[in-house]
Design a protein around this motif. Structure first.
Motif, PDB file in Angstrom:
ATOM      1  N   LEU A 176       0.822  -1.211   0.000  1.00  0.00           N
ATOM      2  CA  LEU A 176       0.000   0.000   0.000  1.00  0.00           C
ATOM      3  C   LEU A 176       0.861   1.268   0.000  1.00  0.00           C
ATOM      4  O   LEU A 176       0.533   2.245  -0.682  1.00  0.00           O
ATOM      5  CB  LEU A 176      -0.942   0.002   1.204  1.00  0.00           C
ATOM      6  CG  LEU A 176      -2.036  -1.066   1.189  1.00  0.00           C
ATOM      7  CD1 LEU A 176      -2.760  -1.126   2.532  1.00  0.00           C
ATOM      8  CD2 LEU A 176      -3.014  -0.825   0.047  1.00  0.00           C
ATOM      9  N   ILE A 177       1.949   1.238   0.736  1.00  0.00           N
ATOM     10  CA  ILE A 177       2.856   2.393   0.768  1.00  0.00           C
ATOM     11  C   ILE A 177       3.444   2.627  -0.619  1.00  0.00           C
ATOM     12  O   ILE A 177       3.457   3.759  -1.117  1.00  0.00           O
ATOM     13  CB  ILE A 177       3.974   2.191   1.815  1.00  0.00           C
ATOM     14  CG1 ILE A 177       3.393   2.256   3.229  1.00  0.00           C
ATOM     15  CG2 ILE A 177       5.088   3.227   1.629  1.00  0.00           C
ATOM     16  CD1 ILE A 177       4.350   1.780   4.317  1.00  0.00           C
ATOM     17  N   ASN A 178       3.911   1.566  -1.255  1.00  0.00           N
ATOM     18  CA  ASN A 178       4.522   1.725  -2.578  1.00  0.00           C
ATOM     19  C   ASN A 178       3.497   2.034  -3.653  1.00  0.00           C
ATOM     20  O   ASN A 178       3.807   2.734  -4.622  1.00  0.00           O
ATOM     21  CB  ASN A 178       5.370   0.491  -2.910  1.00  0.00           C
ATOM     22  CG  ASN A 178       6.654   0.505  -2.133  1.00  0.00           C
ATOM     23  OD1 ASN A 178       7.546   1.298  -2.423  1.00  0.00           O
ATOM     24  ND2 ASN A 178       6.745  -0.331  -1.115  1.00  0.00           N
ATOM     25  N   GLU A 179       2.278   1.562  -3.485  1.00  0.00           N
ATOM     26  CA  GLU A 179       1.209   1.931  -4.416  1.00  0.00           C
ATOM     27  C   GLU A 179       0.947   3.438  -4.318  1.00  0.00           C
ATOM     28  O   GLU A 179       0.824   4.118  -5.339  1.00  0.00           O
ATOM     29  CB  GLU A 179      -0.058   1.148  -4.112  1.00  0.00           C
ATOM     30  CG  GLU A 179      -1.202   1.450  -5.052  1.00  0.00           C
ATOM     31  CD  GLU A 179      -2.455   0.643  -4.761  1.00  0.00           C
ATOM     32  OE1 GLU A 179      -3.431   0.850  -5.500  1.00  0.00           O
ATOM     33  OE2 GLU A 179      -2.470  -0.182  -3.818  1.00  0.00           O
ATOM     34  N   ALA A 180       0.882   3.959  -3.102  1.00  0.00           N
ATOM     35  CA  ALA A 180       0.667   5.401  -2.910  1.00  0.00           C
ATOM     36  C   ALA A 180       1.826   6.216  -3.470  1.00  0.00           C
ATOM     37  O   ALA A 180       1.623   7.327  -3.965  1.00  0.00           O
ATOM     38  CB  ALA A 180       0.472   5.702  -1.425  1.00  0.00           C
TER      39      ALA A 180
END
Length: 167
Positions: A76-80
């Motif tokens: 989720l962090i890398n998607e953001a």
């Protein structure tokens, strides 16, 4: 802020009162990583989540579901961050970990994870892969809960989102 205070207090107490290789400590690190992500403290989220995952992997019997939660947080962090390659890498690690821990059963958290992963894949231009994942979810739900369940409804919404993203 209250949740943060409680999680940090719990983590501190575990570090004091439990042996250093106790899984409770690693679970707290992953939970803190999730909290930091939720409140927008990205650097702390990454550091604490990685710390929890790395320590958990060193333990004798790491729980694949907690590892899945850690990897999902990093996805989720890398998607953001719009780092699709790294996000997909962590989504795949999370998926493998959840699948191993759940042994073929899809609980509510895993279904939500798979819907999010399918949406991510569709948004990343991997429409066919996203559709396949969403179809697997729907077939599982229908065979276990029926077509009239909330999960089936949510999965139909996911199909719609994937179709939209896939243009």
């Amino acid at each position: 802020s209250r949740a943060r205070d409680l999680l940090e207090y719990s983590y501190g107490q575990k570090k004091i009162n439990l042996p250093e290789n106790n899984p409770g400590i690693f679970i707290s690190q992953i939970l803190l990583g999730q909290l930091f992500r939720a409140i927008g403290e990205e650097r702390q989220a990454i550091n604490k989540t990685r710390e929890g995952i790395n320590n958990y992997l060193k333990s004798p019997n790491p729980d694949p579901i907690w590892l899945g939660d850690g990897y999902y947080t990093l996805a989720l962090i890398n998607e953001a961050r719009k780092d699709e390659g790294l996000a997909e890498y962590y989504y795949n690690l999370a998926d493998s970990s959840y699948a191993l821990g759940l042994g073929g059963v899809y609980d509510e958290i895993y279904l939500e994870f798979r819907r999010n992963k399918a949406s991510f894949l569709a948004e990343s231009g991997k429409y066919k892969t996203a559709l396949k994942l969403s179809d697997e979810n729907y077939n599982y739900i229908v065979s276990n809960e029926g077509k009239e369940s909330f999960n089936a409804f949510y999965q139909l919404l996911n199909f719609s989102q994937i179709e939209y993203l896939g243009k």
